[in-house]
Structure formats: structure tokens, C-alpha cells
Motif scaffolding. Structure first.
Motif, PDB file in Angstrom:
ATOM      1  N   LEU A 162      -6.036   2.269   2.282  1.00 51.83           N
ATOM      2  CA  LEU A 162      -6.079   0.799   2.349  1.00 51.83           C
ATOM      3  C   LEU A 162      -6.909   0.320   3.536  1.00 51.83           C
ATOM      4  O   LEU A 162      -7.155  -0.876   3.683  1.00 51.83           O
ATOM      5  CB  LEU A 162      -4.666   0.215   2.498  1.00 51.83           C
ATOM      6  N   THR A 198       1.476  -3.353  -2.122  1.00 54.20           N
ATOM      7  CA  THR A 198       0.388  -2.546  -2.675  1.00 54.20           C
ATOM      8  C   THR A 198       0.941  -1.219  -3.174  1.00 54.20           C
ATOM      9  O   THR A 198       1.748  -0.586  -2.490  1.00 54.20           O
ATOM     10  CB  THR A 198      -0.691  -2.274  -1.603  1.00 54.20           C
ATOM     11  N   ILE A 208      -0.048   2.553  -4.355  1.00 55.51           N
ATOM     12  CA  ILE A 208      -1.150   3.539  -4.334  1.00 55.51           C
ATOM     13  C   ILE A 208      -0.707   4.746  -5.148  1.00 55.51           C
ATOM     14  O   ILE A 208       0.268   5.400  -4.810  1.00 55.51           O
ATOM     15  CB  ILE A 208      -1.509   3.979  -2.897  1.00 55.51           C
ATOM     16  N   ILE A 212      -5.416   1.927  -6.731  1.00 55.49           N
ATOM     17  CA  ILE A 212      -4.719   0.986  -5.841  1.00 55.49           C
ATOM     18  C   ILE A 212      -4.422  -0.289  -6.612  1.00 55.49           C
ATOM     19  O   ILE A 212      -5.325  -0.885  -7.203  1.00 55.49           O
ATOM     20  CB  ILE A 212      -5.596   0.668  -4.601  1.00 55.49           C
ATOM     21  N   ALA A 222      -3.182  -3.927  -5.930  1.00 57.53           N
ATOM     22  CA  ALA A 222      -2.807  -4.891  -4.883  1.00 57.53           C
ATOM     23  C   ALA A 222      -2.137  -6.076  -5.559  1.00 57.53           C
ATOM     24  O   ALA A 222      -2.722  -6.710  -6.433  1.00 57.53           O
ATOM     25  CB  ALA A 222      -4.045  -5.328  -4.122  1.00 57.53           C
ATOM     26  N   PRO A 279      -4.667  -4.111   0.906  1.00 56.56           N
ATOM     27  CA  PRO A 279      -5.900  -3.468   1.362  1.00 56.56           C
ATOM     28  C   PRO A 279      -6.586  -4.374   2.384  1.00 56.56           C
ATOM     29  O   PRO A 279      -6.480  -5.601   2.305  1.00 56.56           O
ATOM     30  CB  PRO A 279      -6.735  -3.348   0.079  1.00 56.56           C
TER      31      PRO A 279
END
Ligand code: SAH
Length: 459
Positions: free
Chosen positions: A335, A402, A404, A414, A416, A443
């Protein structure tokens, strides 16, 4: 204890003896074993003392003591066998700054010389504070008989061998090796040398046959994120017992001959029971194998490590931990963020979405504080539960969240989003790999844009 025993460094330091008769000779015989610079001050020195002076083993000053004669001396002995003269010279030496001993005068001495058993570098000092000189002699005799006359030789050669003996693990194993050595009956230097070499070989062999367990962190997936120590462990493994989350590229790095066994589990959802895994680890180690128990990320984070350690302990199997990079570290790196930030969060929480009992409960109130950052492991299934709890405790629905997936791997993804939209965003994304959920982090680029937006709204 009125006197505290110490061993004083005398190499290269001055020691001064006043007196040239029997009492001085007795002390000098002991002092000549040291590497001190000896000075004897005596108007009438015994012939032995004069001979030692001729051999340059000491300096002889042929007169009675004067002020300044004991300057820079560490120790001073008053050995004139004359109370008045001893008191006079002791006073002078004291003024010169030396520690003073008056022979046969415990009361006025600052230190006393113990009875000694000398197997240099092994020296046993015996003191009775003058209370029982006969007892001291008896103890000395007893110890003299018990310690081999070759002990000094053995200790000297042993000392030079210490670096080699470090090949054995610290603690019991090394102590057993030295105990074996000092129990040997040795007559010559060559024999001592040979005994050390043979014994070390024997102990290393026994050690190699014993088997042990390394609990190794495999990191988040990228083989470049393995530690050197983890690579070495994989290189040397006889058996590798790995979790399902460990990336195939990492399993490739194991020694070709190593037996590869899957423990088949992911997080808290084992498909092989923990007891069966413990049994697997212990039985291979007991059969003499170097077992590498390979866990994803860092083995100390949500890895059921303690259960495996306890199983090793219970069976007397040696074990050690090789740390790894935990997935939160890899995920936050992707990020472009840091886990802690001045003025935002002074701590970070690693929490699990679910544990053995189901969805894990947490201190939601603390998590709801502004700026709080939490890395949620195993959070996919429990996302809706966590989302509900946090909103209920007053967390702003716009708080960044977020997700991941497959951090550090080529198929990293990712997502977000924000707390209010975590579900159904997460379910809709249909993630199939391991995923970590960050509460309070977006991020870097998205976070900067959001801050800019806020600033514009204010102005
Ligand atoms: N000991 C591991 C965690 C084991 S629990 C560590 O230190 O990382 C398993 C959980 O770790 C998964 O459910 C997931 O939340 C997380 N995880 C492990 N590897 C990951 C990866 N490469 N990317 C994202 N999350 C991962």
C-alpha cells in the motif's frame, strides 16, 4: 564474610615485598608464579633472593624501605618479621597507595593471601579468615589429591579449543562435552589434543543423529522475502512439514532429498488435526530427522506455535524458531503505507477474524478510536461480523478499509473500500487466496487524494 575473595590481575604490575628472611621467601615463592614486576627491599636479603635478582626475576634494593618505594605498586607485603619495622614500612606503603598485607598480622592487613591449590590456569583459593589455618591446610591437601596434576595442562589446551567446541549447541550439549574431557586421564599435551578432537567428533555425531525441529517462517509468499536463516534451514532439512498457505515457489527451495509433508491447514481451519501435526513433527524428529516446520508469514503470529513447541518439549525434542515476515508487513508495503505514523496511530493491532470458537470478539471500543489501525488476519469470512461490530461502536462508515489478497505474490490484488462498504464489496470480489484486511489504512495515493478533498471542502 569479612574478606571477599577475588582474583587480582597482576600481569605487568608492581608488587613490593619488604624483608629478606623466611617470611619474605614464602611470599616470594608464590608471587614468582605470577607475571607481576617484583621488587624486594631488604638490607640483608637471603641468598635465594639475591639469586632471583641475578636471574632478573625480581629487582632487589639493598637497604631498608623509604617513602616512595611502593609508588604504583598494586600490592605490598611487610615481611620483616619485626613488628615495629613492619608497622613503619606498612605505613609508608599505605601512603604510596598500595594495598598492604603485614605477614602474620590479620588485624592490620588490608588483604590476606589464601591457601592455594595451583593448577594454573585453574587456581583454587581457600580462606578461613585466619580462624582455622589447620583446617585450610587439610582442605588444601584434600583438593590437591582430588585434582589431577595435569589439570592445568588440560585447561590450557581446552581453552585454546573453545572456539571449535562452539560447534556444539550452547548449554547442556557443550557442558557434556567438557565434562567428558575433564574426566579423561591425560598425561601429555598431545594426548589432550587428541582427546579433544576425538570427543568433539563423537559429540557432534551424536548431536547430528538426535534430530531437531526448526519452526520456520516462510514469509508471505515472495521467495525473496525469506530470511537467510529460513533458506539455510530448507537447504538442510530432512523433512519439511508445511502449511497450505506456503507458496509452491518456496517449497521448491527445500533440499532435493527432503521428504515433503503437507499439514494441510490454513489459519485456524485445520484439515489435519493439530494433534496429528504435533505427532508428525515429533515422530520425525525422534527418528533423528532435521525437521523444518514451515509456516506462512511469521510463525509466531496466529500460527498455533505454542502447541507445537509444547509437543516438542513434552517429548524432549530440541526446537528453535526462525522468524519470518508476517503478511501484515508485506501487505502494508504494497500500500506504500507504514503501520504506525506519528500523529495518527501510536500502536497497531494484529487481530484475527475468527478463532477456534468462531468469530473472534475484540475490544471494539478501542478499535473504534479515531486513527486506529488494525491488521485483520483470517478476516474474509468474518468481514460482515467485524463491519457490524465496528459500526455499532460508532466507527465512521467512511473509515478506509483495504483488503490485500496474496500480498507479495504475482497475483496480488488490492481492494480499497471503506467500512460501510466492506461487505458486500469483499464477497463480490470472490477472493480465492489468503487476504488481509486493514482497518484505517488506504493505499497511499487514495489516502492523499482523500485528504486533499477534505482540505478543499474546508476552505
Ligand atoms: N503466520 C501468518 C498468519 C497465519 S494466519 C503470518 O504471519 O502472516 C493466516 C492468515 O494470514 C490468512 O487468513 C491471511 O489473513 C493472512 N495471510 C497469510 N499470507 C498472506 C498473504 N500472502 N497475503 C495476505 N494475507 C495473508
Amino acid at each position: 564474610m569479612k574478606h571477599f575473595p577475588i582474583f587480582m590481575a597482576l600481569e605487568g604490575h608492581r608488587v613490593v615485598v619488604s624483608g629478606g628472611g623466611e617470611a619474605a621467601l614464602a611470599k616470594l615463592r608464590l608471587l614468582l608464579k605470577t607475571e607481576a614486576r617484583l621488587t624486594v627491599i631488604a638490607a640483608n636479603a637471603a641468598p635465594e633472593i639475591a639469586a632471583w635478582a641475578d636471574e632478573e626475576r625480581l629487582t632487589l634494593i639493598n637497604r631498608s624501605m623509604e617513602a616512595g618505594d611502593a609508588l604504583c605498586a598494586r600490592l605490598f607485603y611487610a615481611a620483616n618479621e619485626d613488628d615495629a619495622e613492619d608497622a613503619r614500612v606498612a605505613d609508608l606503603a599505605h601512603r604510596d597507595g598500595a594495598l598492604v598485607n603485614i605477614v602474620d598480622n590479620l588485624e592490620d592487613s588490608q588483604f590476606i593471601t589464601p591457601a592455594m591449590v595451583d593448577r594454573d590456569p585453574v587456581v583454587v583459593a581457600i580462606g578461613t579468615e585466619g580462624a582455622a589455618p589447620v583446617l585450610a591446610r587439610a582442605i588444601k591437601k584434600d583438593i590437591e589429591e582430588r585434582l589431577s596434576p595435569r589439570l592445568g595442562l588440560m585447561a590450557r589446551i581446552g581453552k585454546a579449543f573453545r572456539a571449535k567446541a562452539d560447534a556444539l549447541p550452547f548449554g547442556l550439549k557443550r557442558r557434556e562435552f567438557w565434562a567428558d574431557y575433564y574426566n579423561k586421564d591425560i598425561a601429555t599435551e598431545a594426548q589432550a589434543q587428541e582427546a579433544l578432537d576425538t570427543l568433539l567428533g563423537k559429540h557432534l555425531n551424536a548431536q547430528a543423529k538426535e534430530g531437531h525441529v526448526e519452526l520456520v517462517g516462510a514469509g508471505p509468499g515472495d521467495p525473496d522475502l525469506l530470511t537467510m536463516k529460513a533458506r539455510k534451514a530448507l537447504d538442510a532439512a530432512d523433512v519439511v512439514i508445511y502449511d497450505r498457505l506456503v507458496a509452491p515457489e518456496i517449497l521448491e527451495l527445500a533440499r532435493r532429498e527432503a521428504v515433503m509433508l503437507s499439514a494441510g491447514k490454513e489459519g485456524f481451519g485445520p484439515s489435519v488435526t493439530q494433534d496429528a501435526i504435533n505427532e508428525m513433527i515429533v515422530s520425525h524428529a525422534r527418528a533423528g530427522a532435521h525437521v523444518v516446520r514451515l509456516k506462512s508469514g511469521d510463525p509466531t503470529v496466529f500460527g498455533r506455535l505454542d502447541e507445537e513447541i509444547e509437543a516438542c518439549e513434552a517429548s524432549g525434542v530440541a526446537w528453535s524458531i526462525v522468524p519470518g515476515i508476517t503478511s501484515a508487513s508485506a501487505a502494508v508495503a504494497s500500500l506504500g503505507q507504514s503501520l504506525t505514523k506519528r500523529g495518527r496511530n501510536s500502536g497497531v493491532r494484529f487481530i484475527t477474524g475468527h478463532d477456534t470458537k468462531g468469530f473472534a470478539d475484540h475490544d471494539w471500543k478501542t478499535l473504534a478510536r479515531e486513527g486506529e489501525v488494525a491488521a485483520i488476519y483470517m478476516g474474509k469470512k468474518s468481514a460482515r461480523f467485524i463491519q457490524g461490530r465496528l459500526l455499532m461502536h460508532g466507527v465512521d462508515a467512511a473509515t478506509p478499509v483495504t483488503v490485500i489478497e496474496n500480498a507479495s505474490r504475482p497475483n496480488q490484488r488490492i481492494l480499497a473500500t471503506c467500512l460501510g462498504e466492506l461487505e458486500p464489496t469483499l464477497s463480490d470480489a470472490n477472493l480465492s487466496g489468503p487476504a488481509l484486511v486493514f482497518l484505517g489504512l488506504a493505499p497511499r495515493a487514495a489516502m492523499a487524494a482523500a485528504q486533499q478533498h477534505e482540505l478543499e471542502a474546508v476552505s
